[in-house]
Design a protein around this motif. Sequence first.
Motif, short mmCIF file in Angstrom:
data_model
loop_
_atom_site.label_atom_id
_atom_site.label_comp_id
_atom_site.label_asym_id
_atom_site.label_seq_id
_atom_site.Cartn_x
_atom_site.Cartn_y
_atom_site.Cartn_z
N THR A 219 51.21 28.57 47.99
CA THR A 219 50.37 29.49 50.19
C THR A 219 50.38 31.01 49.70
OG1 THR A 219 52.77 29.56 50.21
CG2 THR A 219 52.09 27.50 51.03
N GLN A 220 50.62 31.13 48.66
CA GLN A 220 49.93 32.77 47.90
C GLN A 220 49.01 32.79 47.55
OE1 GLN A 220 53.72 32.86 47.29
NE2 GLN A 220 54.57 32.97 49.30
N ALA A 221 48.11 31.27 47.59
CA ALA A 221 47.33 31.18 46.01
C ALA A 221 46.48 32.76 46.24
CB ALA A 221 46.74 30.92 46.48
N LYS A 222 45.74 32.76 48.10
CA LYS A 222 44.72 33.97 49.03
C LYS A 222 45.58 35.62 48.37
CE LYS A 222 42.31 31.79 51.57
NZ LYS A 222 42.19 31.53 52.45
N THR A 223 46.96 35.88 47.45
CA THR A 223 47.05 37.02 47.36
C THR A 223 46.68 37.37 46.20
OG1 THR A 223 49.02 35.93 48.05
CG2 THR A 223 49.66 38.58 46.99
N PHE A 224 46.49 36.50 45.30
CA PHE A 224 45.92 36.83 44.03
C PHE A 224 44.39 36.48 44.19
CE2 PHE A 224 49.53 34.75 43.59
CZ PHE A 224 50.41 35.34 42.52
N THR A 225 43.31 36.37 45.38
CA THR A 225 41.67 36.99 45.40
C THR A 225 41.16 38.09 44.74
OG1 THR A 225 42.30 34.35 46.69
CG2 THR A 225 40.12 35.63 46.44
N PRO A 226 41.90 38.94 45.48
CA PRO A 226 41.45 39.98 45.12
C PRO A 226 41.54 40.78 43.77
CG PRO A 226 42.74 40.66 46.85
CD PRO A 226 42.67 39.20 46.36
N MET A 227 42.68 40.35 43.11
CA MET A 227 43.07 40.80 41.45
C MET A 227 41.67 40.11 40.68
SD MET A 227 47.00 41.73 41.16
CE MET A 227 47.36 40.81 42.43
N ALA A 228 42.04 38.84 41.11
CA ALA A 228 41.20 38.17 40.24
C ALA A 228 39.56 38.08 39.88
CB ALA A 228 40.84 36.08 41.19
N ASN A 229 38.94 38.86 41.57
CA ASN A 229 37.42 38.91 41.22
C ASN A 229 37.54 40.60 40.81
OD1 ASN A 229 36.35 37.66 43.36
ND2 ASN A 229 37.52 38.30 45.59
N LYS A 230 38.52 41.16 40.64
CA LYS A 230 38.34 43.01 40.00
C LYS A 230 38.34 42.03 38.54
CE LYS A 230 41.59 45.64 41.50
NZ LYS A 230 42.34 46.62 41.39
N LEU A 231 38.96 41.52 38.05
CA LEU A 231 38.86 40.78 36.67
C LEU A 231 37.64 39.97 36.34
CD1 LEU A 231 41.32 41.17 34.91
CD2 LEU A 231 42.22 38.69 35.51
N ALA A 232 36.93 39.99 37.17
CA ALA A 232 35.57 39.25 37.16
C ALA A 232 34.57 39.92 36.75
CB ALA A 232 35.61 38.02 38.16
N SER A 233 35.14 40.95 37.19
CA SER A 233 33.76 42.35 36.83
C SER A 233 33.83 42.99 35.80
CB SER A 233 33.38 43.12 38.36
OG SER A 233 33.82 42.55 39.78
N VAL A 234 35.28 43.61 35.13
CA VAL A 234 36.24 44.35 34.98
C VAL A 234 35.53 43.11 33.39
CG1 VAL A 234 37.62 44.67 32.62
CG2 VAL A 234 37.52 45.06 35.76
N VAL A 235 35.55 41.39 32.99
CA VAL A 235 35.56 40.67 31.84
C VAL A 235 33.89 40.81 31.97
CG1 VAL A 235 35.57 38.40 31.14
CG2 VAL A 235 37.83 39.40 31.79
N GLY A 236 33.21 41.09 32.89
CA GLY A 236 31.62 40.70 33.16
C GLY A 236 31.36 42.13 31.82
N GLU A 237 32.13 43.78 32.15
CA GLU A 237 31.60 44.41 31.54
C GLU A 237 32.09 44.62 29.62
OE1 GLU A 237 33.15 47.71 33.75
OE2 GLU A 237 32.71 47.13 35.65
#
Length: 499
Positions: A219-237
């Motif tokens: 039920t809290q999965a959505k809490t993590f979405t913004p952090m997962a998005n940020k991580l996606a960009s940083v790992v790309g870098e």
Amino acid sequence: MNVRGPRRTLNPALQHTIPQQDIWHKKLILCRFFTSQNTSYSTYATPRTASEIPCVKQIPLLKNIVPVELILNGGAQKLHEFIDNRHKQLGPIFREQLGPITSIFVSEASDMRKIFANEGKYPKHVLPEAWLLYNQIKKYKRGIYFMDGEEWFECRKILNQILLKNFHITPQVSDFFTKYFDTWNENLNNGEIMDLEKRLYNLSIIFMILHLMGDSCITQAKTFTPMANKLASVVGEIFQWSVKLSTVPVSLAKSCGLKSWKNFVSSVDESIKISSDLLDTMNNLNWGNGIIREMIENGISGDSLRNIVVDFILAAGDTTATASQWTLYLLALNKDVQEKIFHELKHQDNYENVPLLKNSIRESMRLYPVAPFITRYLPTNTNIGKYTIAAGELISMSMYTCSRNEQYFPEANKFNPNRWIRSTGKSQYEMVTDPYATLPYSLGSRGCIGKKLAQTQLILTIGKIISTYELRVINRVGIKLNLITVPSEPVRLHIKKRK
Ligand code: HEM
């Protein structure tokens, strides 16, 4: 991996380029001129010494420079093609000097099995130079990919029990994925799904978190979405700067204060910080009943827990997202297979029981192995093929070459998931003579610890997407190495909701 952990099977310093197919033939003829004589494979009663391993002779003055044909033909991002062509030229075992590093490349399945069989109690693989330097400067302790010896062995023993078991898809997780993919239909651009790569990455992180914390956190999965998005960009870098760093010795890049090194460091700092924040958020939710709880119950805690889990998050993200991307690409190109999977899914609640789905994932990982090279240093002198390889020499197993070898996979370059069907009443496959000739997760005691999780996620992701949408490819892509095998440009897919 490290942040690029598992995928970084080859030291970035090893990576460089290669030419386009049409000019390759001419170059190979020229290369042959400089090639050692002992490249034929007549039988020798006793193993040949390491000095007899075929190699392309280098002009002494240019010895520590990366081969010119590699530089001229695509650099680090085309190393898999360069090595593939060297195998065609020199055979299944050869030695290559790539800048300051020398490695023996091996492409026969039976030789690879022998390497794994002789890797010893504490198998050792190459660790990416930039990461090692980063860890040393920051005094940062990493997860199991970076561990060695008894420390690795003890930790891995505990983690094997927790991670190398089957993870079944629970109704809650299945339902979460259904809802997640339903939203893909929103904001299409003329039918094209935007940011496919980032969406798949985001999903991998969420899936990993769901298992680290257990179903209770769904039920809290959505809490993590913004952090997962940020991580996606940083790992790309991190990828981007790692590739740039691969053209210079990392210590030199550091002492000269090159932009590539500085940006690499700041993107790694950022990725570790975001992963740690993710962990703090999980902690505040009391860890739940998943993998982390089991780790704590088995005596892993404090900084060790943090380092291992941060590395899991980073290792899971782009490996699984990239494997999903390749499978979706191949299914979008092969409409007949896509439709058959769709019909099989309609009659089966449990996606794990749909052989064509599983075989399509397996086949796409054969054609596009996320880790194109797997490395080992053997603890003792070992006879591999016709040669004795000395203890401590760097060996790189050429997974890309081996898994496209006609000898093991007839019509090797063709996407044919049915090759993985077993012949009636027999244990052999239809069109596979050696199933161990493709090892997307490696083999032996140091093989991928996230394999079971990745397999479950791939089945769920691909199954849900195919049951919800029809896919069509917009662009054709090739392969490049961004430390792992990724599409040469982002895969673009047209998606249409099924009735
Ligand atoms: C399709 C997805 C994945 C692929 C293709 C993949 C591939 C690999 C490969 C080839 C290695 C072996 C390196 C070697 O033998 O030296 C490896 C190691 C590793 N993988 Fe994965 N991996 C995937 C997903 C994951 C996931 C989801 C996790 C999260 C737990 C993970 C965590 C690790 C770790 C921690 C290691 C190091 C193991 C050790 O050194 O003992 N991987 N992976």
